[in-house]
Design an enzyme around this catalytic site. Sequence first.
Site, PDB file in Angstrom:
ATOM      1  N   LYS A  88     -11.601   0.341  -1.856  1.00  0.00           N
ATOM      2  CA  LYS A  88     -10.592   0.973  -2.718  1.00  0.00           C
ATOM      3  C   LYS A  88     -11.102   1.020  -4.153  1.00  0.00           C
ATOM      4  O   LYS A  88     -11.865   1.917  -4.502  1.00  0.00           O
ATOM      5  CB  LYS A  88      -9.265   0.253  -2.541  1.00  0.00           C
ATOM      6  CG  LYS A  88      -8.790   0.377  -1.084  1.00  0.00           C
ATOM      7  CD  LYS A  88      -7.636  -0.477  -0.757  1.00  0.00           C
ATOM      8  CE  LYS A  88      -7.212  -0.293   0.688  1.00  0.00           C
ATOM      9  NZ  LYS A  88      -8.230  -0.759   1.694  1.00  0.00           N
ATOM     10  N   SER A  93       0.789  -1.229   0.000  1.00  0.00           N
ATOM     11  CA  SER A  93       0.000   0.000   0.000  1.00  0.00           C
ATOM     12  C   SER A  93       0.817   1.273   0.000  1.00  0.00           C
ATOM     13  O   SER A  93       0.344   2.309  -0.462  1.00  0.00           O
ATOM     14  CB  SER A  93      -0.950   0.005   1.206  1.00  0.00           C
ATOM     15  OG  SER A  93      -0.216  -0.061   2.420  1.00  0.00           O
ATOM     16  N   HIS A 115      -5.189  -3.820  -2.526  1.00  0.00           N
ATOM     17  CA  HIS A 115      -4.804  -2.812  -3.512  1.00  0.00           C
ATOM     18  C   HIS A 115      -4.625  -3.400  -4.910  1.00  0.00           C
ATOM     19  O   HIS A 115      -4.150  -2.695  -5.810  1.00  0.00           O
ATOM     20  CB  HIS A 115      -3.528  -2.103  -3.060  1.00  0.00           C
ATOM     21  CG  HIS A 115      -3.729  -1.256  -1.851  1.00  0.00           C
ATOM     22  ND1 HIS A 115      -4.146   0.052  -1.918  1.00  0.00           N
ATOM     23  CD2 HIS A 115      -3.601  -1.549  -0.531  1.00  0.00           C
ATOM     24  CE1 HIS A 115      -4.257   0.540  -0.684  1.00  0.00           C
ATOM     25  NE2 HIS A 115      -3.928  -0.406   0.166  1.00  0.00           N
TER      26      HIS A 115
END
Length: 399
Positions: free
Chosen positions: A245, A186, A214
């Site tokens: 996300k 990240s 991610h």
Amino acid sequence: MNGTVYCDWMEAELDALRQQSLHRCLRIVDDRGEEGGKWLTVGGRRLFNLSSNDYLGLAGDPRIADAARQAAEQWGAGAAASRLICGNHRWYADLEERLAEWKQREAALVFANGYMANLGVIAALVGRADAVFSDRLNHASIVDGIILSRARHYRYRHNDPEHLEHLLKKHAGHRRALIVTDAVFSMDGDAAPLSELVELKARCGAMLMVDEAHAGGVRGSRGQGLCHELGLHEQVDVIMGTFSKAFGVYGAYVCADRVLIDYLVTKTRPLIYSTALPPMVVAAVRKALEVVQEEGWRRTRLRENSAWFRRRLRACGFAIGEGDSPIIPWIVGDNRQALRLSQRLEERGIAAVAIRPPTVPEGTARIRFSLMATHTREELEEVIRQMQLAAGAGEVETG
């Protein structure tokens, strides 16, 4: 409350953190609705958003918001109980079926958020008699899950399979062994060597857990993640991901074999003792899952933006991290310098946050750029121009 016994030592510690430029504070975002979150308003200032994890630009998508609105009208605002009591509304089951199909695994389980998922899953899979082998740069939720499990914790050097193999052989006497890694890290934006980790886990008889927070939505032909992109999804024991996300919503999931999911339902404390996600959130996630799979142009645009921005930054002499993800760290080093650069960029209309220890190792403070599929080349070119001005304003090294 000035006489409370803890005030003095807390103030002293906060003062020490301020001296090290490590003090944190909360800032109010006045508005993030403009152009689907591509622009923010903070303190009355309009800022180009290079700080969010909204990689595909879906957090402000009206289709997803409308799905949430319709569910709220039908089901209300909250789930009212944990999933094991009466909070497991029917849309949960539908979403988990869709997730299992998407990830090509037997079953899926939805959690309130990624932090709870990592805490709960790790603590359920290993205990005092076991060992966890964790990448040194794994997310804090993974580290905290290992601490909560009370298993022995062995950290291997970042993305170093040889060091991991050494530790696995050296500490081979435990009841169970779990290898855990982020898929895409990240704060650094680089990817884990998943092929080597799969080989090591098979050879050493360990379990492998991969956090796709991610990478989900961003990697893979339908956004399934890095494990899928590499054809390893059936060989990874536990695949965890988030909806906060690339999906632009909230929540998390785990995909695995049916027996493992059944085990987690019985053993995972954050699932058992937390109120379920509101139906409107689950409905929003279901819609986001459709969009993520169907609109591949968003992944293509994001990949092109990321590659182009990295090339341009390197050509201009900026010291940026390795990788091919939309997470692009400008490594500064000094905490104060990183804060100054972040402030100068904000003065020039750019929201780019300074990341400091303990989020990153000492001496590696950075500006973390996070790109979106909706960013344009012209906008990113202007960002680079402002970066050069910001660096030059204080004689800050670019590389």
